[in-house]
Design a protein around this motif. Structure first.
Motif, mmCIF file in Angstrom:
data_model
loop_
_atom_site.group_PDB
_atom_site.id
_atom_site.type_symbol
_atom_site.label_atom_id
_atom_site.label_comp_id
_atom_site.label_asym_id
_atom_site.label_seq_id
_atom_site.Cartn_x
_atom_site.Cartn_y
_atom_site.Cartn_z
ATOM 1 N N ASP A 283 0.708 -1.199 0.226
ATOM 2 C CA ASP A 283 -0.140 -0.021 -0.164
ATOM 3 C C ASP A 283 0.689 0.933 -0.381
ATOM 4 N N HIS A 284 2.207 1.453 -0.646
ATOM 5 C CA HIS A 284 3.609 2.389 -0.231
ATOM 6 C C HIS A 284 3.134 2.738 0.821
ATOM 7 N N GLN A 285 3.041 2.164 2.601
ATOM 8 C CA GLN A 285 3.190 2.015 2.946
ATOM 9 C C GLN A 285 4.683 2.520 3.739
ATOM 10 N N ILE A 286 5.367 3.302 4.313
ATOM 11 C CA ILE A 286 6.987 3.074 4.824
ATOM 12 C C ILE A 286 6.919 2.958 6.551
ATOM 13 N N THR A 287 7.629 2.326 5.967
ATOM 14 C CA THR A 287 8.023 1.687 7.757
ATOM 15 C C THR A 287 9.583 2.126 7.899
ATOM 16 N N ILE A 288 9.399 2.924 9.394
ATOM 17 C CA ILE A 288 11.142 2.571 9.493
ATOM 18 C C ILE A 288 11.081 2.198 10.967
ATOM 19 N N MET A 289 12.100 0.780 11.297
ATOM 20 C CA MET A 289 12.830 0.016 12.084
ATOM 21 C C MET A 289 13.481 -0.194 13.057
ATOM 22 N N PRO A 290 13.320 0.126 13.721
ATOM 23 C CA PRO A 290 14.486 0.664 15.189
ATOM 24 C C PRO A 290 15.931 -0.718 14.660
ATOM 25 N N SER A 291 16.623 0.311 14.728
ATOM 26 C CA SER A 291 17.824 -0.956 14.861
ATOM 27 C C SER A 291 17.992 -2.189 15.923
ATOM 28 N N ALA A 292 18.881 -3.060 15.922
ATOM 29 C CA ALA A 292 18.265 -3.966 16.271
ATOM 30 C C ALA A 292 19.259 -4.464 16.866
ATOM 31 N N SER A 293 18.699 -4.574 18.347
ATOM 32 C CA SER A 293 19.260 -5.053 19.960
ATOM 33 C C SER A 293 20.958 -5.673 19.329
ATOM 34 N N SER A 294 21.845 -5.807 19.921
ATOM 35 C CA SER A 294 23.763 -6.773 20.573
ATOM 36 C C SER A 294 23.008 -7.754 20.272
ATOM 37 N N GLU A 295 22.287 -8.586 20.572
ATOM 38 C CA GLU A 295 21.890 -9.777 20.960
ATOM 39 C C GLU A 295 21.509 -10.284 19.525
ATOM 40 N N THR A 296 20.393 -9.398 19.043
ATOM 41 C CA THR A 296 19.890 -10.266 17.857
ATOM 42 C C THR A 296 20.741 -9.843 16.819
ATOM 43 N N GLY A 297 21.538 -8.559 16.627
ATOM 44 C CA GLY A 297 22.114 -8.647 14.927
ATOM 45 C C GLY A 297 23.164 -9.659 15.878
ATOM 46 N N ALA A 298 23.971 -10.495 16.708
ATOM 47 C CA ALA A 298 24.414 -11.559 17.019
ATOM 48 C C ALA A 298 24.139 -12.708 15.851
ATOM 49 N N THR A 299 23.030 -13.101 16.946
ATOM 50 C CA THR A 299 22.225 -14.460 15.792
ATOM 51 C C THR A 299 21.940 -13.976 14.572
ATOM 52 N N ASN A 300 21.325 -12.637 14.238
ATOM 53 C CA ASN A 300 21.575 -12.808 12.582
ATOM 54 C C ASN A 300 22.915 -12.643 11.776
ATOM 55 N N SER A 301 23.954 -12.097 12.547
ATOM 56 C CA SER A 301 25.317 -13.098 12.121
ATOM 57 C C SER A 301 25.385 -14.002 11.991
ATOM 58 N N GLU A 302 24.604 -14.944 12.661
ATOM 59 C CA GLU A 302 25.464 -15.881 12.413
ATOM 60 C C GLU A 302 24.606 -16.656 11.471
ATOM 61 N N ILE A 303 23.557 -17.037 11.286
ATOM 62 C CA ILE A 303 22.489 -16.866 10.287
ATOM 63 C C ILE A 303 22.273 -16.393 8.700
ATOM 64 N N ASN A 304 23.132 -15.456 9.078
ATOM 65 C CA ASN A 304 24.069 -14.665 7.625
ATOM 66 C C ASN A 304 25.169 -16.113 7.377
ATOM 67 N N TYR A 305 25.637 -15.865 8.295
ATOM 68 C CA TYR A 305 27.572 -16.309 7.920
ATOM 69 C C TYR A 305 26.931 -18.582 7.721
ATOM 70 N N GLN A 306 25.677 -18.412 8.155
ATOM 71 C CA GLN A 306 25.573 -20.020 8.134
ATOM 72 C C GLN A 306 24.926 -20.154 6.401
ATOM 73 N N LEU A 307 24.536 -19.057 6.145
ATOM 74 C CA LEU A 307 23.944 -19.163 5.254
ATOM 75 C C LEU A 307 24.803 -19.404 3.368
#
Length: 137
Positions: free
Chosen positions: A36-60
């Motif tokens: 619907d062209h609604q723009i969503t601005i999201m907060p930065s990820a927490s350090s813990e979430t960033g670390a988990t996301n980094s692991e997911i990206n590394y594995q992929l």
């Protein structure tokens, strides 16, 4: 910081190129655009979430390096879907043949395709219903 949702007639009329420029002008923000062209601005990820996301990206990326079947992307990559939405999955993968079929200009913007594989990490600040809606796209 909570999620900020923007919906005005001016934003509704942004072309894909103008929306890309808007995102480049505000590259310190995590921005997506819905069907619907609604723009969503999201907060930065927490350090813990960033670390988990980094692991997911590394594995992929590691899996892809072993099999050399396509391209992997992190959460900073946006994709324009056939619905008009521009979304940025936390981790994604696109088959090489589909990536190679894109025009060079399309690769430099928000590629006009839906990744073949996406992973979305639900962080404490995310709402399950919003994340499920995003995954449905």
């Amino acid at each position: 910081m909570d999620v900020i949702k923007l919906k005005t007639p001016v934003l509704d009329r942004l072309t894909d190129a103008e929306f890309y420029e808007f995102c480049q002008d505000h590259r310190d923000l995590r921005i997506e655009r819905g069907t619907d062209h609604q723009i969503t601005i999201m907060p930065s990820a927490s350090s813990e979430t960033g670390a988990t996301n980094s692991e997911i990206n590394y594995q992929l990326a590691h899996w892809n390096r072993q099999h050399a079947l396509g391209k992997t992307f992190d959460s900073s990559a946006g994709f324009t879907l056939s619905t008009g939405a521009m979304l940025s999955p936390d981790a994604s993968w696109v088959a090489q043949a589909r990536w190679d079929a894109l025009a060079a200009d399309d690769r430099r913007g928000f590629a006009r395709l839906c990744p073949d594989f996406v992973a979305e990490l639900l962080s404490p600040s995310d709402r399950l219903t919003d994340t499920m809606r995003k995954m449905e796209h």
